[in-house]
Design a protein around this motif. Structure first.
Motif, PDB file in Angstrom:
ATOM      1  N   TYR A   1      -8.095-140.626   3.281  1.00 35.18           N
ATOM      2  CA  TYR A   1      -6.859-140.866   2.538  1.00 35.18           C
ATOM      3  C   TYR A   1      -6.847-142.152   1.712  1.00 35.18           C
ATOM      4  O   TYR A   1      -5.864-142.434   1.029  1.00 35.18           O
ATOM      5  CB  TYR A   1      -5.671-140.877   3.507  1.00 35.18           C
ATOM      6  CG  TYR A   1      -5.659-139.678   4.428  1.00 35.18           C
ATOM      7  CD1 TYR A   1      -5.771-138.383   3.915  1.00 35.18           C
ATOM      8  CD2 TYR A   1      -5.557-139.829   5.811  1.00 35.18           C
ATOM      9  CE1 TYR A   1      -5.774-137.274   4.756  1.00 35.18           C
ATOM     10  CE2 TYR A   1      -5.559-138.729   6.654  1.00 35.18           C
ATOM     11  CZ  TYR A   1      -5.672-137.461   6.125  1.00 35.18           C
ATOM     12  OH  TYR A   1      -5.682-136.367   6.957  1.00 35.18           O
TER      13      TYR A   1
ATOM     14  N   THR B   1      -9.137-144.455  -1.151  1.00 30.72           N
ATOM     15  CA  THR B   1     -10.271-144.389  -2.081  1.00 30.72           C
ATOM     16  C   THR B   1     -11.400-145.303  -1.617  1.00 30.72           C
ATOM     17  O   THR B   1     -11.193-146.234  -0.834  1.00 30.72           O
ATOM     18  CB  THR B   1      -9.833-144.814  -3.496  1.00 30.72           C
ATOM     19  OG1 THR B   1      -9.253-146.126  -3.436  1.00 30.72           O
ATOM     20  CG2 THR B   1      -8.821-143.838  -4.065  1.00 30.72           C
TER      21      THR B   1
ATOM     22  N   ASN C   1       2.307-137.286  -0.841  1.00 25.79           N
ATOM     23  CA  ASN C   1       1.943-137.688  -2.207  1.00 25.79           C
ATOM     24  C   ASN C   1       0.813-136.850  -2.803  1.00 25.79           C
ATOM     25  O   ASN C   1       0.591-136.897  -4.014  1.00 25.79           O
ATOM     26  CB  ASN C   1       1.541-139.165  -2.218  1.00 25.79           C
ATOM     27  CG  ASN C   1       2.712-140.101  -1.984  1.00 25.79           C
ATOM     28  OD1 ASN C   1       3.388-140.514  -2.915  1.00 25.79           O
ATOM     29  ND2 ASN C   1       2.960-140.434  -0.716  1.00 25.79           N
ATOM     30  N   GLN C   2       0.088-136.153  -1.932  1.00 22.80           N
ATOM     31  CA  GLN C   2      -1.011-135.284  -2.378  1.00 22.80           C
ATOM     32  C   GLN C   2      -2.062-136.030  -3.205  1.00 22.80           C
ATOM     33  O   GLN C   2      -2.592-135.522  -4.195  1.00 22.80           O
ATOM     34  CB  GLN C   2      -0.453-134.108  -3.190  1.00 22.80           C
ATOM     35  CG  GLN C   2       0.338-133.116  -2.362  1.00 22.80           C
ATOM     36  CD  GLN C   2      -0.524-132.435  -1.302  1.00 22.80           C
ATOM     37  OE1 GLN C   2      -1.573-131.850  -1.616  1.00 22.80           O
ATOM     38  NE2 GLN C   2      -0.095-132.527  -0.047  1.00 22.80           N
ATOM     39  N   ARG C   3      -2.363-137.261  -2.759  1.00 20.68           N
ATOM     40  CA  ARG C   3      -3.429-138.023  -3.422  1.00 20.68           C
ATOM     41  C   ARG C   3      -3.907-139.139  -2.502  1.00 20.68           C
ATOM     42  O   ARG C   3      -3.200-139.548  -1.575  1.00 20.68           O
ATOM     43  CB  ARG C   3      -2.941-138.629  -4.741  1.00 20.68           C
ATOM     44  CG  ARG C   3      -1.878-139.711  -4.577  1.00 20.68           C
ATOM     45  CD  ARG C   3      -1.516-140.355  -5.911  1.00 20.68           C
ATOM     46  NE  ARG C   3      -0.504-141.397  -5.747  1.00 20.68           N
ATOM     47  CZ  ARG C   3      -0.765-142.659  -5.406  1.00 20.68           C
ATOM     48  NH1 ARG C   3      -2.026-143.041  -5.197  1.00 20.68           N
ATOM     49  NH2 ARG C   3       0.219-143.541  -5.290  1.00 20.68           N
ATOM     50  N   GLN C   4      -5.121-139.619  -2.764  1.00 23.60           N
ATOM     51  CA  GLN C   4      -5.626-140.760  -2.010  1.00 23.60           C
ATOM     52  C   GLN C   4      -4.958-142.048  -2.494  1.00 23.60           C
ATOM     53  O   GLN C   4      -4.463-142.121  -3.626  1.00 23.60           O
ATOM     54  CB  GLN C   4      -7.143-140.879  -2.183  1.00 23.60           C
ATOM     55  CG  GLN C   4      -7.948-139.832  -1.421  1.00 23.60           C
ATOM     56  CD  GLN C   4      -9.433-140.107  -1.513  1.00 23.60           C
ATOM     57  OE1 GLN C   4      -9.953-140.397  -2.600  1.00 23.60           O
ATOM     58  NE2 GLN C   4     -10.128-140.022  -0.379  1.00 23.60           N
TER      59      GLN C   4
END
Length: 349
Positions: free
Chosen positions: A190, A192, A259-262
């Motif tokens: 989760y 980067t 949030n559906q993102r790293q």
């Protein structure tokens, strides 16, 4: 060397160290009157032992009464005094004179209706408070040397890994491995790519729990580069770290799913701050306990002061001394042998 006359905590830690007290008694060779399963000493015996006037001991009792009562000082009266007199009357040991006087210099067994009596720990406590006696000064130095010798005998000269001697260390270390994996997996998934993310977020947990990052902790304990930080931590601290890591891993996962993102590392720091705020009251009692245990044990066992935790330093309980230095304490190698079946089960999973 510690100045026992000025530190109640240091005095209490010596007296709570039952292994050291036993060794001090054996080596000191000052036999008391065995009464109710303890060796006892009258006011006059204590004064003569430390080569001071009885009035000097009385002044210490006036100024430090509560401390001395806690360590084993008593004022015998009534039925208890009668029984004590009977025991004294039967003594034939040259180290315990028959003519023991009470607080008013009356011979025991004649007119006395009260007697100040000290057990061995209270006798030592007097020696740690007396500043006008050369004998007391010698006894203080002797006590501290025995404390060091007992530690060296148990630990082979190093206290860095004394935490591993307690029964709960191995189970806590095993649990920590599992929860650490949850934590690092969450960071991998989760956050980067950033080579600093594991260390920085681990330090966030350390600072939240005991106010030091890994580098600061290493410096306090003087750890070498290859010596593991967590290998020196007490089981209660390891369990709390595991709880933080497991909780943050789940919290980070929830944030990712929302949030559906790293996240970047700076965003992860912000997420941890939110996690810390949300769980503050939940972790507060355990965090306070961990800080007190770490600060107090490291001061007593390792002579290491965590400056940021200095307000948490208190006495170490007799139970803790027995846990790490008593008969039930064991070196890690012995613990691992006892837990070999646990490791086999983990391997087979």
């Amino acid at each position: 060397m510690k100045d026992l006359t000025n530190s109640h905590i240091d005095r209490k830690n010596v007296l709570n160290n039952n292994a050291a007290v036993k060794e001090i008694y054996d080596q000191l060779g000052f036999t008391g009157i065995f009464f109710e399963n303890k060796y006892r000493y009258t006011l006059n015996q204590v004064a003569k032992f430390y080569e001071v006037d009885v009035r000097t001991i009385k002044r210490l009792l006036e100024d430090n009464g509560e401390e001395l009562k806690t360590s084993g000082y008593e004022l015998f009266t009534g039925a208890k005094l009668k029984l004590f007199k009977e025991v004294v009357s039967q003594q034939r040991d040259i180290d315990v004179p028959l003519l023991i006087q009470d607080d008013e210099n009356e011979v025991v067994g004649v007119k006395s209706n009260k007697i100040s009596v000290f057990n061995f720990k209270a006798l030592l406590n007097i020696g740690m408070l007396l500043q006008t006696s050369e004998k007391a000064k010698e006894v203080r130095a002797f006590m501290l040397n025995v404390v060091i010798d007992v530690l060296n005998k148990k630990l082979g000269g190093s206290t860095k890994f004394i935490n591993q001697r307690e029964e709960e260390f191995v189970p806590a270390a095993i649990r920590e491995i599992s929860y650490r994996k949850e934590f690092t997996n969450a960071i991998d998934l989760y956050i980067t790519n950033n080579k600093f993310k594991y260390g920085q977020l681990t330090d966030k947990i350390y600072k939240s729990i005991f106010k030091e990052n890994a580098k600061e902790y290493r410096k306090v304990l003087d750890l070498k580069s290859k010596e593991s930080v967590r290998a020196t931590m007490y089981s209660e601290v390891l369990d709390l770290i595991s709880s933080y890591e497991n909780g943050f891993a789940e919290f980070l996962k929830d944030q990712f799913e929302q949030n559906q993102r790293q996240f970047t590392l700076s965003e992860a720091h912000e997420i941890f701050s939110n996690f810390e705020k949300l769980t503050n009251k939940i972790y507060e009692p355990l965090r306070e306990k961990a800080r007190s245990l770490m600060a107090s044990r490291d001061m007593a066992f390792r002579d290491a002061l965590h400056e940021k935790l200095k307000d948490y330093v208190s006495t170490v309980s007799p139970e803790d001394f027995d846990k790490f230095l008593g008969e039930k304490s064991q070196a890690l190698e012995e613990r691992l042998k006892e837990n070999i079946d646990v490791f086999k089960r983990l391997k087979d999973r």
